[in-house]
Motif scaffolding. Structure first.
Motif, PDB file in Angstrom:
ATOM      1  N   ARG A   1       4.244  18.796   3.299  1.00 61.10           N
ATOM      2  CA  ARG A   1       5.685  18.804   2.607  1.00 61.10           C
ATOM      3  C   ARG A   1       6.615  17.682   3.347  1.00 61.10           C
ATOM      4  O   ARG A   1       6.654  17.596   4.725  1.00 61.10           O
ATOM      5  CB  ARG A   1       6.430  20.271   2.614  1.00 61.10           C
ATOM      6  N   TYR A   2       7.095  16.775   2.789  1.00 60.73           N
ATOM      7  CA  TYR A   2       8.117  15.851   3.448  1.00 60.73           C
ATOM      8  C   TYR A   2       9.663  15.791   2.579  1.00 60.73           C
ATOM      9  O   TYR A   2       9.649  16.225   1.618  1.00 60.73           O
ATOM     10  CB  TYR A   2       7.463  14.333   3.012  1.00 60.73           C
ATOM     11  N   ARG A   3      10.369  15.202   3.454  1.00 57.45           N
ATOM     12  CA  ARG A   3      11.894  15.008   2.961  1.00 57.45           C
ATOM     13  C   ARG A   3      12.228  13.391   3.127  1.00 57.45           C
ATOM     14  O   ARG A   3      12.015  12.810   4.082  1.00 57.45           O
ATOM     15  CB  ARG A   3      12.742  15.703   3.949  1.00 57.45           C
ATOM     16  N   VAL A   4      12.690  12.919   2.074  1.00 54.71           N
ATOM     17  CA  VAL A   4      13.190  11.615   2.116  1.00 54.71           C
ATOM     18  C   VAL A   4      14.454  11.416   3.138  1.00 54.71           C
ATOM     19  O   VAL A   4      15.561  12.190   2.726  1.00 54.71           O
ATOM     20  CB  VAL A   4      13.709  11.388   0.657  1.00 54.71           C
ATOM     21  N   ASP A   5      14.183  10.770   4.175  1.00 53.99           N
ATOM     22  CA  ASP A   5      15.133  10.488   4.987  1.00 53.99           C
ATOM     23  C   ASP A   5      16.234   9.393   4.427  1.00 53.99           C
ATOM     24  O   ASP A   5      17.348   9.554   4.652  1.00 53.99           O
ATOM     25  CB  ASP A   5      14.441   9.979   6.236  1.00 53.99           C
ATOM     26  N   SER A   6      15.670   8.225   3.860  1.00 51.24           N
ATOM     27  CA  SER A   6      16.395   7.205   3.331  1.00 51.24           C
ATOM     28  C   SER A   6      15.731   6.457   2.532  1.00 51.24           C
ATOM     29  O   SER A   6      14.502   6.301   2.483  1.00 51.24           O
ATOM     30  CB  SER A   6      16.917   6.330   4.728  1.00 51.24           C
ATOM     31  N   VAL A   7      16.268   5.734   1.626  1.00 51.24           N
ATOM     32  CA  VAL A   7      15.913   4.793   0.767  1.00 51.24           C
ATOM     33  C   VAL A   7      16.170   3.224   0.844  1.00 51.24           C
ATOM     34  O   VAL A   7      17.295   3.254   1.404  1.00 51.24           O
ATOM     35  CB  VAL A   7      16.548   5.059  -0.553  1.00 51.24           C
ATOM     36  N   ARG A   8      15.229   2.513   1.225  1.00 49.73           N
ATOM     37  CA  ARG A   8      15.234   1.183   1.744  1.00 49.73           C
ATOM     38  C   ARG A   8      16.169   0.290   1.117  1.00 49.73           C
ATOM     39  O   ARG A   8      16.144   0.327  -0.389  1.00 49.73           O
ATOM     40  CB  ARG A   8      13.846   0.521   1.639  1.00 49.73           C
ATOM     41  N   GLU A   9      17.142  -0.275   1.648  1.00 46.54           N
ATOM     42  CA  GLU A   9      18.073  -0.956   0.670  1.00 46.54           C
ATOM     43  C   GLU A   9      17.502  -2.234   0.107  1.00 46.54           C
ATOM     44  O   GLU A   9      16.617  -2.651   0.867  1.00 46.54           O
ATOM     45  CB  GLU A   9      19.203  -1.577   1.775  1.00 46.54           C
ATOM     46  N   ASN A  10      18.211  -2.585  -1.020  1.00 47.77           N
ATOM     47  CA  ASN A  10      17.496  -3.693  -1.704  1.00 47.77           C
ATOM     48  C   ASN A  10      15.922  -3.492  -2.115  1.00 47.77           C
ATOM     49  O   ASN A  10      15.271  -4.476  -2.447  1.00 47.77           O
ATOM     50  CB  ASN A  10      17.742  -4.966  -0.919  1.00 47.77           C
ATOM     51  N   ALA A  11      15.520  -2.368  -2.280  1.00 48.29           N
ATOM     52  CA  ALA A  11      13.962  -2.120  -2.339  1.00 48.29           C
ATOM     53  C   ALA A  11      13.915  -2.303  -3.868  1.00 48.29           C
ATOM     54  O   ALA A  11      14.610  -1.803  -4.934  1.00 48.29           O
ATOM     55  CB  ALA A  11      13.637  -0.807  -2.128  1.00 48.29           C
ATOM     56  N   SER A  12      12.841  -3.255  -4.318  1.00 47.02           N
ATOM     57  CA  SER A  12      12.539  -3.343  -5.738  1.00 47.02           C
ATOM     58  C   SER A  12      11.638  -2.178  -6.124  1.00 47.02           C
ATOM     59  O   SER A  12      11.221  -1.540  -5.436  1.00 47.02           O
ATOM     60  CB  SER A  12      11.701  -4.516  -5.927  1.00 47.02           C
ATOM     61  N   THR A  13      11.943  -1.834  -7.520  1.00 46.87           N
ATOM     62  CA  THR A  13      11.333  -0.921  -8.046  1.00 46.87           C
ATOM     63  C   THR A  13      10.078  -1.454  -8.811  1.00 46.87           C
ATOM     64  O   THR A  13       9.846  -2.576  -9.375  1.00 46.87           O
ATOM     65  CB  THR A  13      11.873  -0.247  -9.316  1.00 46.87           C
ATOM     66  N   LEU A  14       8.815  -1.052  -8.482  1.00 47.00           N
ATOM     67  CA  LEU A  14       7.693  -1.404  -8.536  1.00 47.00           C
ATOM     68  C   LEU A  14       6.914  -0.695  -9.620  1.00 47.00           C
ATOM     69  O   LEU A  14       7.019   0.567  -9.730  1.00 47.00           O
ATOM     70  CB  LEU A  14       6.869  -1.579  -7.142  1.00 47.00           C
ATOM     71  N   ASP A  15       6.211  -1.330 -10.630  1.00 47.00           N
ATOM     72  CA  ASP A  15       5.193  -0.746 -11.498  1.00 47.00           C
ATOM     73  C   ASP A  15       4.554   0.116 -10.821  1.00 47.00           C
ATOM     74  O   ASP A  15       3.521  -0.109  -9.901  1.00 47.00           O
ATOM     75  CB  ASP A  15       4.764  -1.657 -12.581  1.00 47.00           C
ATOM     76  N   CYS A  16       4.057   1.497 -11.711  1.00 49.66           N
ATOM     77  CA  CYS A  16       3.187   2.554 -11.124  1.00 49.66           C
ATOM     78  C   CYS A  16       2.689   3.312 -12.248  1.00 49.66           C
ATOM     79  O   CYS A  16       3.286   3.514 -13.216  1.00 49.66           O
ATOM     80  CB  CYS A  16       3.814   3.504 -10.279  1.00 49.66           C
ATOM     81  N   ALA A  17       1.206   3.410 -12.193  1.00 43.48           N
ATOM     82  CA  ALA A  17       0.560   3.957 -13.306  1.00 43.48           C
ATOM     83  C   ALA A  17       0.672   5.509 -13.217  1.00 43.48           C
ATOM     84  O   ALA A  17       0.672   6.115 -14.060  1.00 43.48           O
ATOM     85  CB  ALA A  17      -0.921   3.768 -13.163  1.00 43.48           C
ATOM     86  N   VAL A  18       1.394   6.117 -12.266  1.00 45.98           N
ATOM     87  CA  VAL A  18       1.587   7.476 -11.787  1.00 45.98           C
ATOM     88  C   VAL A  18       2.806   7.922 -12.291  1.00 45.98           C
ATOM     89  O   VAL A  18       3.169   8.880 -13.246  1.00 45.98           O
ATOM     90  CB  VAL A  18       1.286   7.890 -10.656  1.00 45.98           C
ATOM     91  N   HIS A  19       3.839   7.132 -11.803  1.00 42.45           N
ATOM     92  CA  HIS A  19       5.409   7.270 -11.954  1.00 42.45           C
ATOM     93  C   HIS A  19       5.844   6.509 -13.178  1.00 42.45           C
ATOM     94  O   HIS A  19       5.942   5.379 -12.735  1.00 42.45           O
ATOM     95  CB  HIS A  19       5.945   7.127 -10.834  1.00 42.45           C
ATOM     96  N   ASP A  20       6.096   6.891 -14.267  1.00 39.61           N
ATOM     97  CA  ASP A  20       6.470   6.206 -15.533  1.00 39.61           C
ATOM     98  C   ASP A  20       7.835   5.228 -15.031  1.00 39.61           C
ATOM     99  O   ASP A  20       8.239   4.411 -15.829  1.00 39.61           O
ATOM    100  CB  ASP A  20       6.855   7.164 -16.723  1.00 39.61           C
ATOM    101  N   SER A  21       8.639   5.780 -14.199  1.00 42.28           N
ATOM    102  CA  SER A  21       9.888   4.967 -13.925  1.00 42.28           C
ATOM    103  C   SER A  21       9.751   4.117 -12.535  1.00 42.28           C
ATOM    104  O   SER A  21      10.581   3.687 -12.332  1.00 42.28           O
ATOM    105  CB  SER A  21      11.230   6.189 -13.683  1.00 42.28           C
ATOM    106  N   GLY A  22       8.597   3.907 -12.087  1.00 46.38           N
ATOM    107  CA  GLY A  22       8.169   2.941 -10.950  1.00 46.38           C
ATOM    108  C   GLY A  22       8.315   3.655  -9.818  1.00 46.38           C
ATOM    109  O   GLY A  22       8.950   5.014  -9.609  1.00 46.38           O
TER     110      GLY A  22
END
Length: 149
Positions: free
Chosen positions: A44-65
């Motif tokens: 189990r993990y917890r999101v600590d932070s989202v990287r600033e200015n991170a691009s959304t990358l295409d992903c075959a698993v996650h439909d929203s990238g």
């Protein structure tokens, strides 16, 4: 200590918790797999932070990238035998429970903990949410320490 990884953009909010399920078959050949497959399966993990200015990358698993985030191992809330429920002690879960409609079921079978795994109790929370245990178990709700990476 945090770990950089990629997760689905819908999960990418500080405080969001998830259990890493490992590599999917569609990950084979993905150009981002070395940045994405950095966690330990079943933990189990917890999101600590989202990287600033991170691009959304295409992903075959996650439909929203996927986006880059820092994650930390998360604590796990669980029910354990009351006789063993002391902060600092190491215990295992009592075992599986077929009563999925019980309000304590998710605590008796928490995601991110195996039944044969010994975990250290960080703190005792108190009485579980059920009025009685259909398996006649005396249980106390505790918070397990997070795994060290």
């Amino acid at each position: 200590m945090s770990t950089l990884t990629l997760i689905g953009s819908r999960l990418a909010e500080p405080g969001q918790e998830f259990v890493y399920r490992g590599e999917a078959s569609v990950c084979d050949g993905c150009p981002y797999r070395d940045q994405c497959l950095t966690l330990t399966e079943g933990r189990r993990y917890r999101v600590d932070s989202v990287r600033e200015n991170a691009s959304t990358l295409d992903c075959a698993v996650h439909d929203s990238g996927v986006v880059a985030v820092d994650v930390v191992p998360a604590t796990v809330r669980a029910n354990v035998a009351s006789a063993s429920a002391y902060a600092g002690s190491k215990v295992s879960l009592e075992g599986s429970c077929p009563h999925t409609d019980c309000p304590s079921h998710e605590l008796c079978e928490p995601e991110g903990v195996d039944f044969d795994e010994q975990r250290r109790i960080e703190s005792v929370v108190g009485d579980p949410p059920h009025d009685f245990c259909a398996l006649d178990r005396e249980l106390t709700t505790v918070e397990f320490e997070a795994h060290e990476e």
